[in-house]
Design an enzyme around this catalytic site. Structure first.
Site, short mmCIF file in Angstrom:
data_model
loop_
_atom_site.label_atom_id
_atom_site.label_comp_id
_atom_site.label_asym_id
_atom_site.label_seq_id
_atom_site.Cartn_x
_atom_site.Cartn_y
_atom_site.Cartn_z
N TYR A 5 5.81 -10.26 6.87
CA TYR A 5 5.70 -8.83 7.15
C TYR A 5 6.05 -8.56 8.62
CZ TYR A 5 3.16 -7.52 2.86
OH TYR A 5 2.82 -7.25 1.57
N ASP B 186 0.82 -1.21 0.00
CA ASP B 186 0.00 0.00 0.00
C ASP B 186 0.85 1.26 0.00
OD1 ASP B 186 -2.25 -1.57 0.11
OD2 ASP B 186 -2.65 -1.22 2.24
#
Length: 249
Positions: free
Chosen positions: A109, A51
């Site tokens: 992540y 993002d």
């Protein structure tokens, strides 16, 4: 020849990894530069999107090029010409049908939170004014370690065919005045990690109980819960893993 290219970047000024109209993206900058250096149109296919504002220590993409490359020379030329917040760490030849997205066996992540405001980490970590109980956060994280439908923990999009993900690891650790959440799965949905982090912080701050979280994950209430996302600048894609059989070296 097909190559995997490993990219590291600070996402603060970019619209994300993927090319978008009227916005600056990491993919767009790198694809344009590769085309210029290699004197032919180059198209990059990434392991997945990040993002706007999200960072990567190891994003991976593949591309095809007509001649066999001197990868060390290309690595040097790219890093000399790229902006300071993007770097290339590795370029590796792969088998002809290797795919950066579909052949990835896992992604990892990390989400970083500063408990003390730190100007040296302001672009790569979010900030909380107090430390939630680490044990409670890890009890919440353990509930996510399963293979199931995670639609409630993602942004709504019509581009996803299914919402099943296999989360293999999820845990919080404290490093000095920082909290770091690490999560590993075969795939992630749009906004999934930031939504999971935000939901666990609700548990850690007493705004949600573990039993309610467990019900959200396992029982899928008929009414979709209100989705909130943790700030993007705390999130980093740290690793994408592939079977070694894909690589020619």
């Amino acid at each position: 020849m097909r190559y995997f290219i490993y990219v590291s970047y600070i996402g603060r000024v970019y619209s994300g990894w993927q090319i978008q109209k009227n916005a600056i993206s990491v993919q767009g900058i790198l694809q344009e530069l590769l085309s210029k250096i290699l004197s032919e149109p180059i198209h990059l296919y990434g392991s997945g999107r990040t993002d706007k504002g999200v960072h990567a220590k190891q994003q991976v993409a593949h591309f095809d090029v007509t001649p066999t490359l001197d990868t060390s020379n290309l690595l040097y030329r790219l890093n000399r010409m790229l902006p300071s917040d993007i770097s290339i760490t590795t370029i590796r030849p792969v088998v002809d049908d290797a795919h950066a997205r579909f052949d990835a066996s896992y992604r990892i992540y990390e989400y970083t939170i500063n408990v003390n405001k730190d100007p040296f980490c302001g672009y790569t970590a979010s900030w909380l004014h107090h430390l939630p109980p680490l044990e409670l956060l890890n009890q919440a994280a353990a509930l996510f370690c399963l293979k199931t439908d995670f639609e409630f923990f993602s942004k709504i999009t019509h581009q996803v065919q299914h919402f099943v993900c296999d989360i293999q690891e999820a845990a919080w650790v404290q490093k000095g005045s920082q909290l770091v959440f690490r999560i590993k799965a075969d795939r992630f949905l749009y906004g999934m990690v930031r939504t999971i982090v935000s939901t666990m912080l609700k548990v850690g701050t007493g705004k949600m109980s573990l039993s309610v979280l467990k019900k959200m994950i396992l029982e899928k209430p008929l009414k979709r819960p209100i989705i909130t996302l943790a700030p993007p600048h705390g999130l980093t894609l740290v690793e994408v893993g592939y079977p070694e059989v894909l690589f020619l070296e």
